[in-house]
Scaffold this motif. Structure first.
Motif, PDB file in Angstrom:
ATOM      1  N   LYS A  43       0.848  -1.198   0.000  1.00  0.00           N
ATOM      2  CA  LYS A  43       0.000   0.000   0.000  1.00  0.00           C
ATOM      3  C   LYS A  43       0.883   1.248   0.000  1.00  0.00           C
ATOM      4  O   LYS A  43       2.087   1.159   0.247  1.00  0.00           O
ATOM      5  N   VAL A  44       0.287   2.366  -0.275  1.00  0.00           N
ATOM      6  CA  VAL A  44       1.037   3.617  -0.369  1.00  0.00           C
ATOM      7  C   VAL A  44       1.098   4.328   0.975  1.00  0.00           C
ATOM      8  O   VAL A  44       2.134   4.881   1.351  1.00  0.00           O
ATOM      9  N   ASP A  45      -0.015   4.346   1.695  1.00  0.00           N
ATOM     10  CA  ASP A  45      -0.075   5.069   2.970  1.00  0.00           C
ATOM     11  C   ASP A  45       0.186   4.142   4.137  1.00  0.00           C
ATOM     12  O   ASP A  45      -0.197   2.974   4.092  1.00  0.00           O
ATOM     13  N   PRO A  46       0.808   4.572   5.181  1.00  0.00           N
ATOM     14  CA  PRO A  46       1.284   5.920   5.490  1.00  0.00           C
ATOM     15  C   PRO A  46       2.646   6.189   4.849  1.00  0.00           C
ATOM     16  O   PRO A  46       3.556   5.372   4.927  1.00  0.00           O
ATOM     17  N   ALA A  47       2.763   7.327   4.249  1.00  0.00           N
ATOM     18  CA  ALA A  47       4.027   7.743   3.652  1.00  0.00           C
ATOM     19  C   ALA A  47       4.929   8.323   4.745  1.00  0.00           C
ATOM     20  O   ALA A  47       4.464   8.904   5.721  1.00  0.00           O
ATOM     21  N   PHE A  48       6.223   8.118   4.583  1.00  0.00           N
ATOM     22  CA  PHE A  48       7.215   8.631   5.534  1.00  0.00           C
ATOM     23  C   PHE A  48       8.177   9.513   4.752  1.00  0.00           C
ATOM     24  O   PHE A  48       8.864   9.023   3.848  1.00  0.00           O
ATOM     25  N   ILE A  49       8.218  10.779   5.072  1.00  0.00           N
ATOM     26  CA  ILE A  49       8.988  11.822   4.372  1.00  0.00           C
ATOM     27  C   ILE A  49       8.838  11.701   2.843  1.00  0.00           C
ATOM     28  O   ILE A  49       9.803  11.806   2.100  1.00  0.00           O
ATOM     29  N   GLY A  50       7.614  11.451   2.417  1.00  0.00           N
ATOM     30  CA  GLY A  50       7.315  11.372   0.992  1.00  0.00           C
ATOM     31  C   GLY A  50       7.557  10.018   0.352  1.00  0.00           C
ATOM     32  O   GLY A  50       7.328   9.848  -0.832  1.00  0.00           O
ATOM     33  N   ILE A  51       8.052   9.055   1.117  1.00  0.00           N
ATOM     34  CA  ILE A  51       8.333   7.718   0.582  1.00  0.00           C
ATOM     35  C   ILE A  51       7.129   6.821   0.880  1.00  0.00           C
ATOM     36  O   ILE A  51       6.723   6.708   2.037  1.00  0.00           O
ATOM     37  N   PRO A  52       6.571   6.174  -0.134  1.00  0.00           N
ATOM     38  CA  PRO A  52       5.418   5.296   0.104  1.00  0.00           C
ATOM     39  C   PRO A  52       5.756   4.157   1.067  1.00  0.00           C
ATOM     40  O   PRO A  52       6.894   3.693   1.150  1.00  0.00           O
ATOM     41  N   PHE A  53       4.742   3.718   1.797  1.00  0.00           N
ATOM     42  CA  PHE A  53       4.899   2.668   2.802  1.00  0.00           C
ATOM     43  C   PHE A  53       5.572   1.430   2.228  1.00  0.00           C
ATOM     44  O   PHE A  53       6.420   0.815   2.877  1.00  0.00           O
ATOM     45  N   PHE A  54       5.184   1.028   1.014  1.00  0.00           N
ATOM     46  CA  PHE A  54       5.730  -0.171   0.387  1.00  0.00           C
ATOM     47  C   PHE A  54       7.253  -0.172   0.387  1.00  0.00           C
ATOM     48  O   PHE A  54       7.884  -1.192   0.636  1.00  0.00           O
ATOM     49  N   TYR A  55       7.842   0.983   0.118  1.00  0.00           N
ATOM     50  CA  TYR A  55       9.296   1.063   0.033  1.00  0.00           C
ATOM     51  C   TYR A  55       9.961   1.217   1.395  1.00  0.00           C
ATOM     52  O   TYR A  55      10.971   0.564   1.695  1.00  0.00           O
ATOM     53  N   TRP A  56       9.463   2.111   2.224  1.00  0.00           N
ATOM     54  CA  TRP A  56      10.165   2.323   3.498  1.00  0.00           C
ATOM     55  C   TRP A  56       9.998   1.137   4.436  1.00  0.00           C
ATOM     56  O   TRP A  56      10.877   0.872   5.269  1.00  0.00           O
ATOM     57  N   TYR A  57       8.907   0.398   4.310  1.00  0.00           N
ATOM     58  CA  TYR A  57       8.728  -0.809   5.129  1.00  0.00           C
ATOM     59  C   TYR A  57       9.814  -1.833   4.812  1.00  0.00           C
ATOM     60  O   TYR A  57      10.423  -2.412   5.704  1.00  0.00           O
ATOM     61  N   GLN A  58      10.075  -2.040   3.532  1.00  0.00           N
ATOM     62  CA  GLN A  58      11.111  -2.996   3.135  1.00  0.00           C
ATOM     63  C   GLN A  58      12.503  -2.532   3.564  1.00  0.00           C
ATOM     64  O   GLN A  58      13.324  -3.347   4.000  1.00  0.00           O
ATOM     65  N   MET A  59      12.751  -1.244   3.439  1.00  0.00           N
ATOM     66  CA  MET A  59      14.054  -0.732   3.855  1.00  0.00           C
ATOM     67  C   MET A  59      14.227  -0.807   5.369  1.00  0.00           C
ATOM     68  O   MET A  59      15.325  -1.058   5.861  1.00  0.00           O
ATOM     69  N   LEU A  60      13.153  -0.611   6.101  1.00  0.00           N
ATOM     70  CA  LEU A  60      13.212  -0.758   7.553  1.00  0.00           C
ATOM     71  C   LEU A  60      13.610  -2.182   7.933  1.00  0.00           C
ATOM     72  O   LEU A  60      14.392  -2.394   8.868  1.00  0.00           O
ATOM     73  N   TRP A  61      13.101  -3.148   7.181  1.00  0.00           N
ATOM     74  CA  TRP A  61      13.426  -4.539   7.477  1.00  0.00           C
ATOM     75  C   TRP A  61      14.886  -4.882   7.209  1.00  0.00           C
ATOM     76  O   TRP A  61      15.409  -5.862   7.750  1.00  0.00           O
ATOM     77  N   VAL A  62      15.572  -4.109   6.401  1.00  0.00           N
ATOM     78  CA  VAL A  62      17.018  -4.318   6.234  1.00  0.00           C
ATOM     79  C   VAL A  62      17.701  -4.138   7.586  1.00  0.00           C
ATOM     80  O   VAL A  62      18.518  -4.963   8.015  1.00  0.00           O
ATOM     81  N   PHE A  63      17.347  -3.073   8.288  1.00  0.00           N
ATOM     82  CA  PHE A  63      17.964  -2.797   9.588  1.00  0.00           C
ATOM     83  C   PHE A  63      17.448  -3.747  10.670  1.00  0.00           C
ATOM     84  O   PHE A  63      18.218  -4.216  11.512  1.00  0.00           O
ATOM     85  N   VAL A  64      16.153  -4.022  10.648  1.00  0.00           N
ATOM     86  CA  VAL A  64      15.577  -4.947  11.638  1.00  0.00           C
ATOM     87  C   VAL A  64      16.174  -6.348  11.452  1.00  0.00           C
ATOM     88  O   VAL A  64      16.527  -7.010  12.428  1.00  0.00           O
TER      89      VAL A  64
END
Length: 94
Positions: A43-64
């Protein structure tokens, strides 16, 4: 021919499945479940600093995933040291 470490540990009376090893398994398995269940984050929302959820969620999992893998490694090392110490103590007193 030397025996496999698992065989020696079983002979020493140490269980193979322990709570620490279950936590290690969870730490290593959680990223797979979180990222393979695409419907949960497609999904697109919630966006974080203009980045759609789909992308920042996956990038967060790199660190997690990195943190969980480091935790699993540290727990594994501690478990192996404890098993080795228990095996040595059991061999000395017997």
């Amino acid at each position: 021919m030397p025996e496999a470490p698992e065989v020696r540990q079983l002979a020493a009376g140490q269980p193979v499945v322990t709570p620490v090893r279950v936590v290690i398994g969870f730490c290593l398995f959680a990223p797979f479940v979180a990222l393979l269940w695409v419907g949960s984050y497609a999904k697109v929302d919630p966006a974080f600093i203009g980045i759609p959820f789909f992308y920042w969620y996956q990038m967060l999992w790199v660190f997690v995933s990195t943190a969980l893998t480091m935790t699993a490694y540290q727990l594994w090392q501690r478990d192996q040291r404890a098993r080795k110490a228990a095996a040595l103590d059991g061999g000395v007193s017997a």
